[in-house]
Scaffold this motif. Structure first.
Motif, PDB file in Angstrom:
ATOM      1  N   ARG A   5       0.993  -1.128   0.029  1.00 26.17           N
ATOM      2  CA  ARG A   5      -0.021   0.072  -0.343  1.00 26.17           C
ATOM      3  C   ARG A   5       0.966   1.302   0.024  1.00 26.17           C
ATOM      4  N   SER A   8      -3.665   6.606  -0.532  1.00 26.02           N
ATOM      5  CA  SER A   8      -5.042   6.635  -0.774  1.00 26.02           C
ATOM      6  C   SER A   8      -5.271   7.379  -2.279  1.00 26.02           C
ATOM      7  N   GLY A  97     -10.615   2.126  -2.334  1.00 25.78           N
ATOM      8  CA  GLY A  97      -9.942   3.520  -1.993  1.00 25.78           C
ATOM      9  C   GLY A  97      -8.194   3.797  -1.568  1.00 25.78           C
ATOM     10  N   ASP A  98      -7.605   2.433  -1.753  1.00 32.00           N
ATOM     11  CA  ASP A  98      -6.176   2.441  -1.391  1.00 32.00           C
ATOM     12  C   ASP A  98      -5.614   2.166  -2.821  1.00 32.00           C
TER      13      ASP A  98
END
Length: 104
Positions: A5, A8, A97-98
């Motif tokens: 990750r 956003s 949304g990531d």
């Protein structure tokens, strides 16, 4: 393959590039509209951060700020001299949304 990750989807504006450190790997993540790209964040001609360069949305490239070599955001292939070697390109996934980058 691992998913890392990085941010956003609201963290980067359309046409923006940002550098992310994934362990020893620096990755330039680019947003063009709803499309996301990730490439190695160093010019293959000289050790210059591509994330400091200009995003060329119409041709889906990023231009090295030092000598102007352009790299494809899709493949990492170099399109203009003086660079002659490609940089690594990575898959990008959006989930809830990531933004995730696929790295080995």
């Amino acid at each position: 393959m691992m998913l890392e990750r990085v941010c956003s989807v609201t963290d980067l504006a359309d046409g923006e590039v940002r550098r992310f450190e994934l362990g020893d790997l620096a990755v330039a993540v680019v947003r063009i509209g709803t499309d996301w790209y990730a490439i190695e964040d160093r010019c293959s001609h000289q050790d210059v951060a591509l994330s400091d360069g200009e995003v060329l949305a119409d041709s889906c490239e990023i231009e090295c700020p030092k000598h102007g070599s352009c790299f494809s955001l899709r493949t990492g292939e170099v399109d203009t001299l003086p660079a002659t070697r490609p940089v690594a390109a990575f898959g990008v996934r959006i989930d809830g949304g990531d933004v995730y980058v696929e790295v080995d």
